[in-house]
Design a protein around this motif. Structure first.
Motif, short mmCIF file in Angstrom:
data_model
loop_
_atom_site.label_atom_id
_atom_site.label_comp_id
_atom_site.label_asym_id
_atom_site.label_seq_id
_atom_site.Cartn_x
_atom_site.Cartn_y
_atom_site.Cartn_z
N LEU A 6 0.99 -1.03 0.10
CA LEU A 6 0.23 -0.32 0.32
C LEU A 6 1.14 1.68 0.12
O LEU A 6 0.35 2.53 -0.58
N GLY A 7 2.07 1.02 0.37
CA GLY A 7 2.89 2.43 0.21
C GLY A 7 3.25 3.16 2.00
O GLY A 7 3.69 4.14 1.83
N PHE A 8 3.04 2.31 2.63
CA PHE A 8 2.52 3.17 3.71
C PHE A 8 3.90 3.00 4.66
O PHE A 8 4.42 2.10 4.41
N ALA A 9 4.17 3.95 5.68
CA ALA A 9 5.61 3.81 6.05
C ALA A 9 5.61 2.84 7.20
O ALA A 9 4.51 2.62 7.87
N LEU A 10 6.03 1.98 7.71
CA LEU A 10 6.42 1.13 8.36
C LEU A 10 7.94 1.47 9.53
O LEU A 10 8.42 1.04 9.12
N GLU A 11 7.60 1.13 10.53
CA GLU A 11 8.38 1.17 11.16
C GLU A 11 8.23 -0.14 12.50
O GLU A 11 6.84 -0.44 12.56
N VAL A 12 9.14 -0.37 13.22
CA VAL A 12 9.24 -1.47 14.02
C VAL A 12 9.73 -1.04 15.56
O VAL A 12 10.76 -0.75 15.62
N ASN A 13 9.00 -1.63 16.25
CA ASN A 13 9.30 -1.59 18.02
C ASN A 13 9.28 -2.34 18.85
O ASN A 13 8.82 -3.87 18.77
N SER A 14 10.57 -3.12 19.31
CA SER A 14 11.17 -4.23 19.89
C SER A 14 11.53 -3.79 21.19
O SER A 14 12.01 -3.04 21.94
#
Length: 129
Positions: free
Chosen positions: A55-63
């Motif tokens: 979809l072209g949305f930004a994605l970040e990951v938090n761990s």
């Protein structure tokens, strides 16, 4: 937590915004993630990441590192590198009994963390000092 796909009506709404960023909580890779995150299914997370990227949305990951997942940090790091997203790593401090600072051999964790290029590496190492 990436446990469900976005429905079409939600996608339509989100596409009206200039910038949309999803921050996804992933605390381990594969089966270990399913163990440490009750109700989580790794394939659902993969499907969610695929949808968001398509979809072209930004994605970040938090761990969040804790006693039940620190040993899997290298596998998680390799996965994160593969999906090419911003990544933040924090340390769980509550409940205190799961804090990695309580591990019997802190140097084992420090040695493993030093082998990685995880963000906040110095923070994690200092937490163990």
């Amino acid at each position: 937590n990436g446990t469900f796909l976005l429905k079409d009506n939600i996608v339509d709404l989100l596409e009206k915004f200039k910038n949309v960023t999803f921050i996804l909580s992933i605390d381990a890779y594969g089966e270990l993630n399913d163990k440490v995150r009750s109700g989580s299914k790794w394939q659902d997370i993969i499907n969610f990441i695929t949808q968001i990227k398509q979809l072209g949305f930004a994605l970040e990951v938090n761990s969040v590192l804790h006693l039940n997942n620190w040993h899997g940090i290298v596998d998680l790091e390799n996965f994160i590198k593969g999906i090419e997203v911003d990544w933040t790593v924090n340390v769980l401090t509550y409940p205190q009994h799961l804090d990695i600072a309580n591990y019997k051999d802190k140097n084992e964790i420090v040695d493993l963390i030093k082998q990685t290029s995880i963000p906040n590496k110095d923070y994690v190492i200092n937490h163990l000092s």
